[in-house]
Design an enzyme around this catalytic site. Structure first.
Site, short mmCIF file in Angstrom:
data_model
loop_
_atom_site.label_atom_id
_atom_site.label_comp_id
_atom_site.label_asym_id
_atom_site.label_seq_id
_atom_site.Cartn_x
_atom_site.Cartn_y
_atom_site.Cartn_z
N ASP A 1 4.04 4.44 -3.83
CA ASP A 1 2.94 3.83 -3.07
C ASP A 1 1.62 4.27 -3.71
OD1 ASP A 1 3.09 2.73 0.18
OD2 ASP A 1 1.14 3.04 -0.77
N ASP B 1 0.70 2.76 -8.76
CA ASP B 1 0.28 1.39 -8.48
C ASP B 1 1.23 0.45 -9.24
OD1 ASP B 1 -0.98 -1.12 -8.69
OD2 ASP B 1 -2.99 -0.22 -8.57
N TYR C 1 8.71 3.41 -15.16
CA TYR C 1 10.00 3.68 -15.82
C TYR C 1 10.74 4.74 -15.02
CZ TYR C 1 8.51 0.67 -19.53
OH TYR C 1 8.13 -0.45 -20.22
N LYS D 1 15.61 -5.39 -14.53
CA LYS D 1 16.36 -5.96 -15.65
C LYS D 1 16.82 -4.85 -16.60
CE LYS D 1 14.83 -8.21 -19.40
NZ LYS D 1 13.74 -8.85 -20.07
N ALA E 1 9.99 -8.54 -0.62
CA ALA E 1 9.47 -8.75 0.73
C ALA E 1 8.49 -9.91 0.64
CB ALA E 1 8.78 -7.49 1.23
N TYR F 1 -3.11 -13.83 -0.95
CA TYR F 1 -1.84 -13.32 -0.41
C TYR F 1 -0.76 -14.39 -0.51
CZ TYR F 1 1.29 -11.08 3.04
OH TYR F 1 2.34 -10.50 3.68
N THR G 1 5.89 -8.91 12.03
CA THR G 1 6.68 -7.78 12.50
C THR G 1 5.75 -6.68 12.98
OG1 THR G 1 8.41 -8.37 10.94
CG2 THR G 1 8.46 -6.11 11.77
N HIS H 1 -0.87 0.76 11.04
CA HIS H 1 -2.09 1.55 11.00
C HIS H 1 -3.01 1.12 12.15
CE1 HIS H 1 -5.73 3.44 9.57
NE2 HIS H 1 -4.94 4.21 8.87
P1 NAD Z 1 1.51 -2.14 4.91
O1 NAD Z 1 0.16 -2.49 4.46
O2 NAD Z 1 1.67 -1.15 6.01
O3 NAD Z 1 2.39 -1.61 3.68
C1 NAD Z 1 2.20 -2.01 2.36
C2 NAD Z 1 2.26 -0.78 1.48
O4 NAD Z 1 2.10 -1.16 0.11
C3 NAD Z 1 1.15 0.23 1.80
O5 NAD Z 1 1.69 1.51 1.94
C4 NAD Z 1 0.23 0.12 0.57
O6 NAD Z 1 -0.48 1.31 0.32
C5 NAD Z 1 1.22 -0.24 -0.50
N1 NAD Z 1 0.61 -0.90 -1.66
C6 NAD Z 1 -0.31 -1.91 -1.66
N2 NAD Z 1 -0.63 -2.24 -2.92
C7 NAD Z 1 0.11 -1.44 -3.74
C8 NAD Z 1 0.21 -1.31 -5.15
N3 NAD Z 1 -0.50 -2.07 -5.99
N4 NAD Z 1 1.06 -0.38 -5.65
C9 NAD Z 1 1.78 0.42 -4.82
N5 NAD Z 1 1.72 0.33 -3.48
C10 NAD Z 1 0.90 -0.59 -2.95
O7 NAD Z 1 2.26 -3.51 5.28
P2 NAD Z 1 3.72 -3.79 5.84
O8 NAD Z 1 3.58 -4.53 7.09
O9 NAD Z 1 4.53 -2.54 5.81
O10 NAD Z 1 4.25 -4.81 4.75
C11 NAD Z 1 5.21 -4.44 3.76
C12 NAD Z 1 5.61 -5.68 2.97
O11 NAD Z 1 6.20 -6.64 3.84
C13 NAD Z 1 4.43 -6.38 2.28
O12 NAD Z 1 4.86 -6.82 1.00
C14 NAD Z 1 4.14 -7.56 3.17
O13 NAD Z 1 3.59 -8.63 2.46
C15 NAD Z 1 5.54 -7.89 3.71
N6 NAD Z 1 5.44 -8.58 5.00
C16 NAD Z 1 5.13 -7.90 6.15
C17 NAD Z 1 5.02 -8.59 7.35
C18 NAD Z 1 4.69 -7.89 8.65
O14 NAD Z 1 4.51 -8.57 9.65
N7 NAD Z 1 4.65 -6.58 8.72
C19 NAD Z 1 5.19 -9.97 7.38
C20 NAD Z 1 5.48 -10.63 6.18
C21 NAD Z 1 5.61 -9.92 5.00
N1 UDP Z 2 8.70 -2.82 -17.10
C1 UDP Z 2 8.57 -1.71 -16.31
N2 UDP Z 2 9.60 -0.82 -16.29
C2 UDP Z 2 10.73 -0.97 -17.03
C3 UDP Z 2 10.83 -2.13 -17.83
C4 UDP Z 2 9.80 -3.05 -17.84
O1 UDP Z 2 7.58 -1.52 -15.61
O2 UDP Z 2 11.61 -0.13 -16.94
C5 UDP Z 2 7.60 -3.79 -17.09
C6 UDP Z 2 6.92 -3.93 -18.43
O3 UDP Z 2 5.54 -3.68 -18.23
C7 UDP Z 2 7.12 -5.36 -18.81
C8 UDP Z 2 7.50 -6.06 -17.51
O4 UDP Z 2 8.14 -5.07 -16.76
O5 UDP Z 2 5.95 -5.96 -19.31
C9 UDP Z 2 8.44 -7.22 -17.71
O6 UDP Z 2 9.55 -6.77 -18.43
P1 UDP Z 2 10.51 -7.77 -19.20
O7 UDP Z 2 11.52 -6.93 -19.94
O8 UDP Z 2 11.06 -8.76 -18.27
O9 UDP Z 2 9.59 -8.57 -20.17
P2 UDP Z 2 8.67 -8.10 -21.41
O10 UDP Z 2 7.26 -8.32 -20.94
O11 UDP Z 2 8.96 -6.65 -21.71
O12 UDP Z 2 9.09 -9.02 -22.49
#
Ligand code: NAD
Ligand code: UDP
Ligand code: UDP
Length: 317
Positions: A38, A63, A69, A110, A119, A150, A180, A186
């Protein structure tokens, strides 16, 4: 890499979020090794601090828009802010999270030959003209509106998932999650259930947008997590998409009145402008989930709200 234990290694992205933290807990209960990733964009560590001492739980700040990896057997890709307030705060980052995040997690899956679940969301149906929404409905999304970062991000992620399935035979699962709610949303998340409960408990006005006649169908978190785990366990040919949600539909005004009654609050309803592109109606057709997963939600709105109200009441003021 050779495994040294028979435990399943499961990656949950967005694992510190509302749904993710419940999912991590359930996977640990089932005996899995859980890697929670996260970047704390829309959640804090608080949702998972109680898991930190668990010998099979690991928390990593990362992120998903950057490559990752690690060696895992299954991936639940939940990383993405879910509340309109959060996902519209930095819309470019929201699209990047959905699209670049999906590419990275699919690339990872892959390489390590992992099963991967996305999700996705009922928002792929946009403001639906078909009601209730079956998986075959292709949706009505405004591609340039404030919700598009979104909705279109999630639609593109679905496209990527299905292309990795067709092109690489990667085992994918796509869940379309409907609204949900439950403990660990939060308090400032901005979504309707948490907003109304927090407002009612504080005796503040309940903010109903528009006339409150728009509808949503609210699923309790335990039911939803059960659906996700069942979907992950299906045979490889079952890719989804599968709707997961509660088919009982309520107007937002009904929800406001219910929360006021259940909290015994003296809060008054205050009407605010309806945000643009706010879907007028939403209810899942869960026929496919029933048939494919043997799944249907079991928690009534009253029981679910009771537990959620108890959670928000227990938070320090
Ligand atoms: P949430 O905001 O509580 O959780 C999302 C989590 O993702 C957070 O902890 C946030 O910090 C993390 N996050 C955001 N961007 C990120 C990034 N770039 N890298 C790593 N982590 C990142 O929301 P939630 O309700 O727990 O939703 C979880 C998933 O379910 C989401 O993908 C959401 O789209 C999907 N979803 C939820 C609902 C709902 O009603 N709760 C409905 C439809 C879809
Ligand atoms: N990737 C990753 N972890 C791994 C393997 C791949 O984060 O263990 C990422 C990497 O940045 C890559 C993307 O996944 O660009 C897509 O991977 P894929 O093998 O499908 O395609 P590529 O872009 O490598 O040809
Ligand atoms: N809503 C509301 N008051 C609030 C928050 C939301 O009336 O304080 C409405 C919102 O306009 C929408 C519905 O409740 O019609 C659900 O909003 P939410 O943000 O929870 O999720 P959405 O389903 O719109 O993504």
């Amino acid at each position: 890499m050779k495994k040294v234990s028979n435990r399943k290694r499961v990656l949950v992205t967005g694992g510190a979020g509302f749904l993710g933290s419940h999912l991590c807990e359930r996977l640990l209960e089932a005996g899995d090794d859980v890697l929670c990733v996260d970047n704390f964009y829309s959640a804090t560590r608080d949702n998972v601090t109680h898991l930190l001492a668990h010998p099979h739980f690991e928390l990593m700040r990362h992120d998903v828009t950057f490559p990752l990896y690690v060696e895992v057997d299954e991936i639940y890709n939940l990383a993405c802010p879910a509340s309109p307030v959060h996902y519209q705060h930095d819309p470019v980052q929201t699209t990047k999270t959905s699209v670049h995040g999906a590419i990275n997690m699919l690339g990872l899956a892959k390489r390590v030959k992992a099963k991967i679940l996305q999700a996705s969301t009922s928002e792929v149906y946009g403001d639906p003209e078909v009601h209730p929404q079956p998986e075959s409905y292709r949706g009505s999304v405004n591609p340039i509106g404030p919700r598009a970062c979104y909705d279109e991000g999630k639609r593109c992620a679905e496209t990527l998932f299905f292309d990795y399935w067709r092109q690489h035979r990667l085992p994918i699962k796509v869940a379309r999650i409907f609204n949900t709610y439950g403990p660990r949303m939060h308090p400032n998340d901005g979504r309707v259930v948490s907003n109304f409960i927090v407002q009612a408990l504080a005796g503040e006005p309940i903010t109903v947008y528009g006339e409150g006649l728009q509808t949503r169908s609210f699923c309790y978190v335990d039911d939803l997590v059960d659906g996700l785990i069942r979907l992950m366990a299906t045979p490889v040919e079952e890719t989804g998409p599968v709707n997961l949600g509660n088919p009982h539909e309520h107007t937002i005004l009904e929800l406001a009145k219910k929360v006021i009654a259940m909290t015994g609050s003296r809060s008054k309803i205050e009407y605010r402008p309806l945000p643009s592109d706010d879907p007028l109606q939403r209810r899942p057709d869960v026929g496919k989930a029933r048939a494919v997963l043997g799944w249907a939600p079991t928690t009534s709105i009253d029981r679910g709200l009771e537990k959620t109200i108890a959670y928000f009441s227990s938070l320090p003021g």
